[in-house]
Each structure stands twice: as C-alpha cells, then as structure tokens.
Design a protein around this motif. Structure first.
Motif, PDB file in Angstrom:
ATOM      1  N   THR A 104       0.807  -1.225   0.000  1.00  0.00           N
ATOM      2  CA  THR A 104       0.000   0.000   0.000  1.00  0.00           C
ATOM      3  C   THR A 104       0.835   1.268   0.000  1.00  0.00           C
ATOM      4  O   THR A 104       0.447   2.275  -0.585  1.00  0.00           O
ATOM      5  CB  THR A 104      -0.933   0.033   1.223  1.00  0.00           C
ATOM      6  N   HIS A 105       2.008   1.226   0.668  1.00  0.00           N
ATOM      7  CA  HIS A 105       2.781   2.450   0.837  1.00  0.00           C
ATOM      8  C   HIS A 105       4.101   2.473   0.078  1.00  0.00           C
ATOM      9  O   HIS A 105       4.913   3.382   0.264  1.00  0.00           O
ATOM     10  CB  HIS A 105       3.004   2.718   2.328  1.00  0.00           C
ATOM     11  N   ALA A 161      12.351   6.707   6.897  1.00  0.00           N
ATOM     12  CA  ALA A 161      13.581   6.354   6.198  1.00  0.00           C
ATOM     13  C   ALA A 161      13.464   4.997   5.513  1.00  0.00           C
ATOM     14  O   ALA A 161      13.916   4.814   4.369  1.00  0.00           O
ATOM     15  CB  ALA A 161      14.749   6.350   7.186  1.00  0.00           C
ATOM     16  N   PHE A 162      12.832   4.046   6.189  1.00  0.00           N
ATOM     17  CA  PHE A 162      12.690   2.708   5.616  1.00  0.00           C
ATOM     18  C   PHE A 162      11.765   2.723   4.408  1.00  0.00           C
ATOM     19  O   PHE A 162      12.050   2.100   3.378  1.00  0.00           O
ATOM     20  CB  PHE A 162      12.157   1.747   6.678  1.00  0.00           C
ATOM     21  N   GLN A 163      10.652   3.449   4.509  1.00  0.00           N
ATOM     22  CA  GLN A 163       9.715   3.550   3.392  1.00  0.00           C
ATOM     23  C   GLN A 163      10.389   4.180   2.174  1.00  0.00           C
ATOM     24  O   GLN A 163      10.200   3.728   1.043  1.00  0.00           O
ATOM     25  CB  GLN A 163       8.489   4.370   3.800  1.00  0.00           C
ATOM     26  N   LYS A 164      11.176   5.201   2.392  1.00  0.00           N
ATOM     27  CA  LYS A 164      11.899   5.859   1.300  1.00  0.00           C
ATOM     28  C   LYS A 164      12.884   4.889   0.641  1.00  0.00           C
ATOM     29  O   LYS A 164      12.961   4.806  -0.596  1.00  0.00           O
ATOM     30  CB  LYS A 164      12.634   7.090   1.823  1.00  0.00           C
ATOM     31  N   ALA A 165      13.618   4.133   1.463  1.00  0.00           N
ATOM     32  CA  ALA A 165      14.576   3.178   0.916  1.00  0.00           C
ATOM     33  C   ALA A 165      13.884   2.078   0.118  1.00  0.00           C
ATOM     34  O   ALA A 165      14.356   1.669  -0.960  1.00  0.00           O
ATOM     35  CB  ALA A 165      15.391   2.560   2.059  1.00  0.00           C
ATOM     36  N   GLU A 166      12.748   1.596   0.605  1.00  0.00           N
ATOM     37  CA  GLU A 166      11.985   0.572  -0.105  1.00  0.00           C
ATOM     38  C   GLU A 166      11.446   1.100  -1.439  1.00  0.00           C
ATOM     39  O   GLU A 166      11.418   0.393  -2.441  1.00  0.00           O
ATOM     40  CB  GLU A 166      10.817   0.080   0.770  1.00  0.00           C
ATOM     41  N   THR A 167      11.022   2.353  -1.435  1.00  0.00           N
ATOM     42  CA  THR A 167      10.540   2.974  -2.669  1.00  0.00           C
ATOM     43  C   THR A 167      11.659   3.057  -3.700  1.00  0.00           C
ATOM     44  O   THR A 167      11.462   2.737  -4.883  1.00  0.00           O
ATOM     45  CB  THR A 167       9.984   4.384  -2.370  1.00  0.00           C
ATOM     46  N   GLU A 168      12.828   3.468  -3.258  1.00  0.00           N
ATOM     47  CA  GLU A 168      13.963   3.580  -4.173  1.00  0.00           C
ATOM     48  C   GLU A 168      14.400   2.218  -4.701  1.00  0.00           C
ATOM     49  O   GLU A 168      14.907   2.108  -5.822  1.00  0.00           O
ATOM     50  CB  GLU A 168      15.126   4.269  -3.453  1.00  0.00           C
TER      51      GLU A 168
END
Length: 330
Positions: A101-102, A309-316
């Motif tokens: 979802t995110h 920070a984790f969400q950003k890394a997963e997105t990248e």
C-alpha cells in the motif's frame, strides 16, 4: 437572591475549571473525547486486518480512547489510502499499511495522493515475509515439484491475489519471470477471501503473507512450499527457505506500519507512537505476532523517523523493479 446566585455561579466556574484541568491532564487527552478510526485497506479476515485487530484494543487502553477498526477494501488498498490522505489531521483517523500500500501502489497506480508526501509516519509495527502455498490437493509436495507441475500445465493454474499490484501479484510476476512458468492471477478484495478459496480448492496457489497462511498450513488445510526470506520462520521451522527449496534470491519482506494524514501535529504523532511502542512491548502481543510469522522491529526501528527512512529506501529499491517489469493495474 442575587448574592446567592453570584456565590453559586462562582462555585460552578471553579468546578468547571477543575474538570477542564483533569481532562487536559488525562493521558491521550487529544483522543480521549473522540474515537480513533483505524482504517484497514483490505477486507476483514486478511493478514493486515488481523494485525490491526490485535493492536486496536490495546492501543485504545493506552490512549484512554475508543479505537474503531474499519475495513475500506478495493483497488489494492488505494481507496483507503485516498480516504486517509484527505482526512482531518487531528489524530482521529489513522491507517495500517504495508509494502504494497505504501510502496508498490505508488509505482503501479495513478493515485490521487502521494504514498510518501501525503502521510505522517507513526510507527513500524511488524516485519514479515511471504509463503509460497498451494491447495491441499495440489499434485506437488515441494517447490521444485510445484514448478514442474506449473510448466506441465502452462496457463491453466490460478494464483489468488489481494488485487492487481499487491504484494501477492508482484511476487507472482517475479516468480513467473524467475521460473519460466505461466499461470493466471485471480484478484480478490483481500487476502482473506483469496485464502478461503485456496482452502476450498477453488484456486491453486498463492504468494501470501505468512500471517495469513500459517494457521492454515499448521492445520493441514493447505501446503507450504517455501518462505521468501533467507532464513526459516521460527513459527514454521519445517518450511524451507526459497534458497533451500531451489529458487535462491526470491526475497520479499512484507513489513507493516501505521500512518496518519499529512500535517498531523507532532505532539499527536508522538502520543500515538508512544502508545503503539508500549503495546508492541507486551509479551502477549509479541507471542501473537510470532505465531503469525511476524517479527516486531527493535525499538530504534519503531520511531516515525525510522519508518519514514525505511519507506523511502523501499521505494527507491522497488519502484525501478516494478516499472522495469511493466507491472500495471488490471
């Protein structure tokens, strides 16, 4: 009479002032007078819903508030995402979400919101994985046999998902690419309804969150072929990893978090985070999560900043992969 009224009025004012002080001093006072709606972006009975319901009553006790779990299913969780993104940023609406979802939804759908910019991270709550599972009567007892069966029946097998672009769908696409197999995806409104059909033998396989599959694996209602991580699950030690089962490197971490709408005041986010962190430290919650194949992150990983920070890394990491694979909503 006038003197008596003045005296009484003075007492009323003092009493009201005292009550106001008590209310403002109450723990979780921003939530104590109004219920909190915890939006679950999938149907009832699925893995995300299960985690939400384990937490909701305990969070309510910590905040001295009512927490209402509401399932808003559809479009791989993006209907719920849009609702929460538009909600008042006052702490009365929050959502549970995950890798699908995110992170994935932002690469797959044209959304009326931004999966990162339109939410305030509150806390990371669980790190999970997927199981590759099949119906009990499937003509295979190992991952290698399952792959051989799929190759012998190209295009005939069915794989249940919680909708186009969900983790189950993305995992299935990668599985196809890695094994050279072909099968049909069957979208449901959530992993719960999909699992019902797998148990009933109406579909053949699923790439499913361990929290949803494990109870059925343990009861013997379905077969488990592998776990999509480099290590075995403590709650299912007999299920081999994908490396051990002959499909190395198919790792998928199905983590969960809690978010509030963008611009929710920092003090409210801090209060929500403190309640969640306290709940995650409870032995009963740890045990229940472990039974579902979920690991609770370390305290340092439970902060709003750590989730961001984790969400950003997963997105990248995942957006380029999803777009290169041309995974689109159906």
């Amino acid at each position: 009479m006038r003197g008596l009224w003045v005296a009484l009025r003075g007492h009323v004012i003092v009493i009201c002032a005292l009550l106001g002080c008590l209310a403002s001093a109450a723990p979780g006072n921003a939530q104590s007078s109004r219920p909190i709606t915890l939006i679950v972006p999938f149907a009832a009975g699925g893995p995300t819903d299960t985690l939400a319901r384990i937490l909701s009553d305990r969070i309510a006790a910590e905040l001295h508030a009512t927490v209402v779990v509401e399932n808003v299913a559809g479009a791989s969780g993006s209907i719920a995402g849009a609702r929460v993104a538009r909600a008042a940023p006052d702490g009365t609406t929050i959502t549970i979400g995950h890798w699908g979802t995110h992170v994935l939804n932002g690469a797959i759908f044209k959304l009326p919101y931004d999966v990162i910019a339109d939410f305030e991270p509150v806390a990371m709550i669980a790190m999970g994985t997927q199981l590759i599972v099949g119906r009990k009567s499937l003509e295979a007892n190992s991952l290698k046999e399952m792959i051989a069966w799929l190759k012998a029946n190209p295009g005939k097998a069915t794989a249940g998902t919680a909708g186009a672009g969900t983790g189950a769908h993305v995992a299935g696409v990668f599985f196809k690419d890695k094994t050279g197999t072909d099968f049909q995806f069957v979208p449901y409104r959530g992993a719960g309804p999909a699992m019902i059909d797998l148990v009933a033998g109406q579909i053949d396989i699923m790439f499913d969150q361990a929290s949803n599959s494990l109870p059925h694996v343990k009861s013997g209602a379905i077969k488990a072929f592998a776990v999509t991580s480099p290590t075995r699950l403590a709650s299912a030690p007999d299920v081999p990893t994908v490396d051990e089962a002959g499909l190395p490197g198919l790792y998928i971490s199905y983590w969960h978090g809690i978010w509030a709408p963008k611009n929710t005041p920092k003090e409210i986010v801090t209060r929500l985070n403190a309640a969640i962190v306290a709940v995650l430290a409870e032995p009963a919650v740890k045990q229940r999560f472990a039974e579902l194949g979920q690991e609770i992150p370390l305290p340092a990983q439970q902060t709003p900043a750590a989730l961001a920070a984790f969400q950003k890394a997963e997105t990248e990491k995942w957006w380029p992969i999803v777009k290169a694979a041309d995974i689109k909503s159906e």
